[in-house]
Design an enzyme around this catalytic site. Structure first.
Site, short mmCIF file in Angstrom:
data_model
loop_
_atom_site.label_atom_id
_atom_site.label_comp_id
_atom_site.label_asym_id
_atom_site.label_seq_id
_atom_site.Cartn_x
_atom_site.Cartn_y
_atom_site.Cartn_z
CG ASP A 54 60.06 30.51 3.25
OD1 ASP A 54 60.78 31.43 3.67
OD2 ASP A 54 59.99 29.39 3.82
CG ASP A 91 63.64 30.64 1.04
OD1 ASP A 91 64.50 29.78 1.33
OD2 ASP A 91 63.12 31.40 1.87
CE LYS A 140 67.01 31.55 2.32
NZ LYS A 140 66.27 30.83 3.38
CD GLU A 168 66.44 35.24 9.46
OE1 GLU A 168 66.39 34.37 8.57
OE2 GLU A 168 65.44 35.87 9.85
O1 KIV Z 1 62.30 33.83 3.27
C1 KIV Z 1 63.19 34.66 3.39
O2 KIV Z 1 63.11 35.80 2.92
C2 KIV Z 1 64.37 34.26 4.12
C3 KIV Z 1 65.10 35.38 4.77
C4 KIV Z 1 64.49 35.64 6.09
C5 KIV Z 1 66.52 35.05 4.88
O3 KIV Z 1 64.65 33.12 4.23
#
Ligand code: KIV
Length: 286
Positions: free
Chosen positions: A49, A88, A118, A187
């Site tokens: 995201d 995500d 995720k 992270e």
């Molecule tokens: O949204 C994304 O790319 C992420 C990364 C910062 C791990 O969650």
């Protein structure tokens, strides 16, 4: 350029972890980039995201919705049929309830052929993670700097520098593992904390700015190639300045059009003399 590669599976990821072979992961948001990543043999792609910031120019990831994410995930899947593709879950698509979490995760799987999803957070999201896992959807956890909570975390900054904060992240990693996470992303966590979690975990731990003692590494694609004009974070390694190449190219184009250097003969299409004469005659008849 096309090279045969095998589909990455959970088995591939765990086998790499067990053999101590680092797992490679990048963010990806579009078809051409996914195509190149597929050719380069990346193990995992995250349709993050973060596209709210890198692609859409927002200051945070919070305005991103499932309807924005799905077409990007579909494009990435078309470009990379074989990488392990993770969708995500955007802000408020899993926080409110187990049902919203299952529905959002299901959309990534059904509409974009993702392999997994995720979500951000620790023990407080474990029930939603467990429910999604029970539905047969692999879930990656995300701890440390979790951008959807940046406001509560004091901004985009390192998490877990104090012993108490670090202990909480270690406990959260355990909770996510117990909830069924197939992997956990850390992270911007101090390297020693990342190492402790990696040593304790039985699932792959992926580091984003959390040091080398993890089972794999993630970078944000735009940070690698100078494509995020606002800043380049310390945790990124820059592999090329595509942003500068693009800027120089566009400036040259403006110059070429203005000075009538573009287009040249090879850039346009012609008509046969007979057809041209016929056309002129037709127009004269009117
Ligand atoms: O949204 C994304 O790319 C992420 C990364 C910062 C791990 O969650």
């Amino acid at each position: 350029m096309s090279e045969e590669r095998k589909k990455t599976t959970l088995g591939t990821l765990f086998s790499k972890m067990n053999k101590g072979i680092p797992i490679t992961m990048l963010t990806c948001y579009d078809y051409p980039t996914a195509y190149f990543m597929e050719q380069a043999g990346i193990d995992m792609l995250l349709v993050g995201d973060s596209l709210g910031m890198t692609i859409l120019g927002y200051d945070s990831t919070l305005p991103v919705t499932m309807d924005i994410m799905i077409p990007h995930a579909q494009a990435v899947r078309r470009g990379s049929p074989n990488a392990w593709l993770i969708g995500d879950m955007p802000y408020m698509t899993y926080q409110p309830s187990v049902e919203t979490a299952i529905r959002s995760a299901g959309r990534f799987m059904a509409e974009a052929a993702c392999d997994a999803v995720k979500l951000e957070g620790g023990a407080e999201v474990a029930d939603r993670m467990a429910a999604v896992v029970r539905m047969g959807i692999p879930v990656m956890g995300h701890l440390g700097l979790t951008p959807q909570s940046a406001s509560a975390l004091g901004g985009f900054r390192v998490q877990g520098r104090s012993a108490a904060q670090a202990k909480k992240i270690i406990n959260d990693a355990k909770a996510l593992e117990e909830a069924g996470a197939f992997a956990i992303l850390l992270e911007m966590v101090p390297n020693r904390v990342c190492q402790m979690i990696t040593e304790r975990a039985t699932v792959p731990i992926i580091s984003l700015g959390s040091g080398p003692h993890a089972d794999g590494q993630l970078l944000i694609f735009h940070d690698m190639f100078g494509l995020y004009p606002k800043f380049t974070p310390k945790m990124a390694r820059v592999y090329g300045n595509a942003g500068q190449v693009i800027l120089d190219g566009i400036k040259q184009y403006v110059e070429d059009v203005t000075t009538l250097d573009f287009p040249q003969r090879e850039n346009w299409f012609t008509m046969k003399d007979e057809a041209y004469a016929e056309l002129k005659a037709l127009l004269e008849e009117e």
